[in-house]
Each structure stands twice: as C-alpha cells, then as structure tokens.
Design a protein around this motif. Structure first.
Motif, PDB file in Angstrom:
ATOM      1  N   ASP A  54      -3.177  14.815   8.495  1.00  0.00           N
ATOM      2  CA  ASP A  54      -2.217  14.664   9.562  1.00  0.00           C
ATOM      3  C   ASP A  54      -0.780  14.320   8.789  1.00  0.00           C
ATOM      4  O   ASP A  54       0.264  14.530   9.486  1.00  0.00           O
ATOM      5  CB  ASP A  54      -2.387  13.704  10.419  1.00  0.00           C
ATOM      6  N   SER A  55      -0.775  14.188   7.662  1.00  0.00           N
ATOM      7  CA  SER A  55       0.507  13.893   6.923  1.00  0.00           C
ATOM      8  C   SER A  55       0.845  14.854   5.854  1.00  0.00           C
ATOM      9  O   SER A  55       0.060  15.861   5.477  1.00  0.00           O
ATOM     10  CB  SER A  55       0.385  12.397   6.107  1.00  0.00           C
ATOM     11  N   ALA A  56       2.064  15.101   5.584  1.00  0.00           N
ATOM     12  CA  ALA A  56       2.516  16.043   4.623  1.00  0.00           C
ATOM     13  C   ALA A  56       1.837  16.029   3.198  1.00  0.00           C
ATOM     14  O   ALA A  56       1.845  17.079   2.694  1.00  0.00           O
ATOM     15  CB  ALA A  56       4.070  16.183   4.553  1.00  0.00           C
ATOM     16  N   VAL A  57       1.999  14.888   2.906  1.00  0.00           N
ATOM     17  CA  VAL A  57       1.315  14.639   1.458  1.00  0.00           C
ATOM     18  C   VAL A  57       0.060  14.724   1.663  1.00  0.00           C
ATOM     19  O   VAL A  57      -0.853  15.382   0.493  1.00  0.00           O
ATOM     20  CB  VAL A  57       1.549  13.269   0.737  1.00  0.00           C
ATOM     21  N   GLY A  58      -0.975  14.539   2.508  1.00  0.00           N
ATOM     22  CA  GLY A  58      -2.193  14.865   2.645  1.00  0.00           C
ATOM     23  C   GLY A  58      -2.467  16.490   2.714  1.00  0.00           C
ATOM     24  O   GLY A  58      -3.489  16.774   2.164  1.00  0.00           O
ATOM     25  N   ILE A  59      -1.844  16.911   3.536  1.00  0.00           N
ATOM     26  CA  ILE A  59      -1.721  18.470   3.485  1.00  0.00           C
ATOM     27  C   ILE A  59      -1.583  19.127   2.084  1.00  0.00           C
ATOM     28  O   ILE A  59      -2.307  19.957   1.850  1.00  0.00           O
ATOM     29  CB  ILE A  59      -0.888  18.996   4.668  1.00  0.00           C
ATOM     30  N   GLU A  60      -0.714  18.707   1.479  1.00  0.00           N
ATOM     31  CA  GLU A  60      -0.475  19.226   0.399  1.00  0.00           C
ATOM     32  C   GLU A  60      -1.426  18.786  -0.845  1.00  0.00           C
ATOM     33  O   GLU A  60      -1.981  19.604  -1.506  1.00  0.00           O
ATOM     34  CB  GLU A  60       0.710  18.597  -0.475  1.00  0.00           C
ATOM     35  N   ALA A  61      -2.031  17.590  -0.454  1.00  0.00           N
ATOM     36  CA  ALA A  61      -3.183  17.183  -1.516  1.00  0.00           C
ATOM     37  C   ALA A  61      -4.456  18.131  -0.944  1.00  0.00           C
ATOM     38  O   ALA A  61      -5.198  18.356  -1.959  1.00  0.00           O
ATOM     39  CB  ALA A  61      -3.680  15.645  -1.267  1.00  0.00           C
ATOM     40  N   ALA A  62      -4.788  18.509   0.112  1.00  0.00           N
ATOM     41  CA  ALA A  62      -5.880  19.226   0.558  1.00  0.00           C
ATOM     42  C   ALA A  62      -5.814  20.542   0.192  1.00  0.00           C
ATOM     43  O   ALA A  62      -6.528  21.174  -0.388  1.00  0.00           O
ATOM     44  CB  ALA A  62      -5.827  19.155   2.095  1.00  0.00           C
ATOM     45  N   ARG A  63      -4.359  20.906   0.071  1.00  0.00           N
ATOM     46  CA  ARG A  63      -4.203  22.414  -0.427  1.00  0.00           C
ATOM     47  C   ARG A  63      -4.532  22.793  -1.740  1.00  0.00           C
ATOM     48  O   ARG A  63      -5.043  23.535  -2.442  1.00  0.00           O
ATOM     49  CB  ARG A  63      -2.710  22.892  -0.155  1.00  0.00           C
ATOM     50  N   ARG A  64      -4.115  21.656  -2.424  1.00  0.00           N
ATOM     51  CA  ARG A  64      -4.280  21.335  -4.128  1.00  0.00           C
ATOM     52  C   ARG A  64      -5.536  21.372  -4.256  1.00  0.00           C
ATOM     53  O   ARG A  64      -6.033  21.702  -5.546  1.00  0.00           O
ATOM     54  CB  ARG A  64      -3.568  20.357  -4.766  1.00  0.00           C
ATOM     55  N   SER A  65      -6.569  20.706  -3.510  1.00  0.00           N
ATOM     56  CA  SER A  65      -7.839  20.484  -3.699  1.00  0.00           C
ATOM     57  C   SER A  65      -8.822  21.898  -3.799  1.00  0.00           C
ATOM     58  O   SER A  65      -9.988  21.934  -4.345  1.00  0.00           O
ATOM     59  CB  SER A  65      -8.413  19.675  -2.778  1.00  0.00           C
ATOM     60  N   GLY A  66      -8.004  23.170  -3.176  1.00  0.00           N
ATOM     61  CA  GLY A  66      -8.782  24.243  -3.289  1.00  0.00           C
ATOM     62  C   GLY A  66      -9.834  24.206  -1.999  1.00  0.00           C
ATOM     63  O   GLY A  66     -10.419  25.381  -1.926  1.00  0.00           O
ATOM     64  N   ALA A  67      -9.970  23.290  -1.274  1.00  0.00           N
ATOM     65  CA  ALA A  67     -10.884  23.475   0.117  1.00  0.00           C
ATOM     66  C   ALA A  67     -10.026  23.856   1.152  1.00  0.00           C
ATOM     67  O   ALA A  67      -8.773  24.110   1.247  1.00  0.00           O
ATOM     68  CB  ALA A  67     -11.260  22.002   0.412  1.00  0.00           C
ATOM     69  N   ALA A  68     -10.739  24.325   2.185  1.00  0.00           N
ATOM     70  CA  ALA A  68      -9.995  24.949   3.616  1.00  0.00           C
ATOM     71  C   ALA A  68      -9.741  23.380   4.033  1.00  0.00           C
ATOM     72  O   ALA A  68     -10.205  22.376   3.909  1.00  0.00           O
ATOM     73  CB  ALA A  68     -11.057  25.557   4.482  1.00  0.00           C
ATOM     74  N   TYR A  69      -8.434  23.473   5.075  1.00  0.00           N
ATOM     75  CA  TYR A  69      -8.023  22.302   5.580  1.00  0.00           C
ATOM     76  C   TYR A  69      -7.437  22.635   7.118  1.00  0.00           C
ATOM     77  O   TYR A  69      -6.910  23.778   7.143  1.00  0.00           O
ATOM     78  CB  TYR A  69      -7.061  21.591   4.892  1.00  0.00           C
ATOM     79  N   PHE A  70      -7.375  21.603   7.833  1.00  0.00           N
ATOM     80  CA  PHE A  70      -7.211  21.892   9.312  1.00  0.00           C
ATOM     81  C   PHE A  70      -5.703  20.755   9.424  1.00  0.00           C
ATOM     82  O   PHE A  70      -6.122  19.495   9.052  1.00  0.00           O
ATOM     83  CB  PHE A  70      -8.139  21.377  10.028  1.00  0.00           C
ATOM     84  N   VAL A  71      -4.747  20.989   9.737  1.00  0.00           N
ATOM     85  CA  VAL A  71      -3.785  20.308  10.005  1.00  0.00           C
ATOM     86  C   VAL A  71      -3.909  19.646  11.435  1.00  0.00           C
ATOM     87  O   VAL A  71      -3.733  20.358  12.595  1.00  0.00           O
ATOM     88  CB  VAL A  71      -2.383  21.035  10.057  1.00  0.00           C
ATOM     89  N   VAL A  72      -3.874  18.400  11.523  1.00  0.00           N
ATOM     90  CA  VAL A  72      -4.047  17.630  12.727  1.00  0.00           C
ATOM     91  C   VAL A  72      -2.621  17.240  13.209  1.00  0.00           C
ATOM     92  O   VAL A  72      -1.819  16.702  12.433  1.00  0.00           O
ATOM     93  CB  VAL A  72      -4.857  16.262  12.760  1.00  0.00           C
ATOM     94  N   LYS A  73      -2.289  17.510  14.241  1.00  0.00           N
ATOM     95  CA  LYS A  73      -0.883  17.080  14.997  1.00  0.00           C
ATOM     96  C   LYS A  73      -1.036  16.059  15.826  1.00  0.00           C
ATOM     97  O   LYS A  73      -1.775  16.086  16.890  1.00  0.00           O
ATOM     98  CB  LYS A  73      -0.193  18.186  15.365  1.00  0.00           C
ATOM     99  N   LEU A  74      -0.413  14.985  15.589  1.00  0.00           N
ATOM    100  CA  LEU A  74      -0.468  13.781  16.302  1.00  0.00           C
ATOM    101  C   LEU A  74       0.484  13.935  17.395  1.00  0.00           C
ATOM    102  O   LEU A  74       1.683  14.337  17.462  1.00  0.00           O
ATOM    103  CB  LEU A  74      -0.654  12.304  15.698  1.00  0.00           C
TER     104      LEU A  74
END
Length: 74
Positions: A54-74
């Motif tokens: 749900d955070s910008a830095v977390g989304i970037e970390a997820a992207r860098r991990s190579g895994a698929a990710y889902f953005v949670v909007k609160l």
C-alpha cells in the motif's frame, strides 16, 4: 525469533506462518530484501509470489523483487 514474538503479541500464532520485520532485512524498502527473504523462507520463487502493498516504497520494493504485486489503495 522476532517473528515469533510478533505473532504472540498480535495473537496470530494459528493464522500466520511467519512475519518478516526490519530486523530480518538487510536494508529498508525500496530494497526488495524483505520480500526476497520471505520467499527464501517459504521456498518460493518470484514467479510463485504475489505481494500486496500500500505504500510507494513498498510497491517499488515489490517491483524490484521480480514478483507480481497488487497495489492496495486505502
């Protein structure tokens, strides 16, 4: 382990396999280390992983991990 303490404090012993905290990752997000460590512990690859963030830095970390990710909007 720190994750066992967190699970007890949050009363999650029965519902959560593990918790990764800042103590388990070499660097903070957006470094993907926390996600890569979780994958290592679970024996999963990025292709087998879906991250919810749900955070910008977390989304970037997820992207860098190579895994698929889902953005949670609160």
């Amino acid at each position: 382990a720190a994750s066992d303490v967190y699970k007890r404090q949050l009363h999650l012993e029965a519902g959560v396999d593990g918790i990764i905290s800042a103590l388990d990752a070499p660097q903070s997000k957006p470094d993907p280390g926390c996600f890569l460590k979780a994958m290592e512990i679970e024996g999963a690859t990025p292709d087998e992983t879906l991250i919810f963030e749900d955070s910008a830095v977390g989304i970037e970390a997820a992207r860098r991990s190579g895994a698929a990710y889902f953005v949670v909007k609160l």
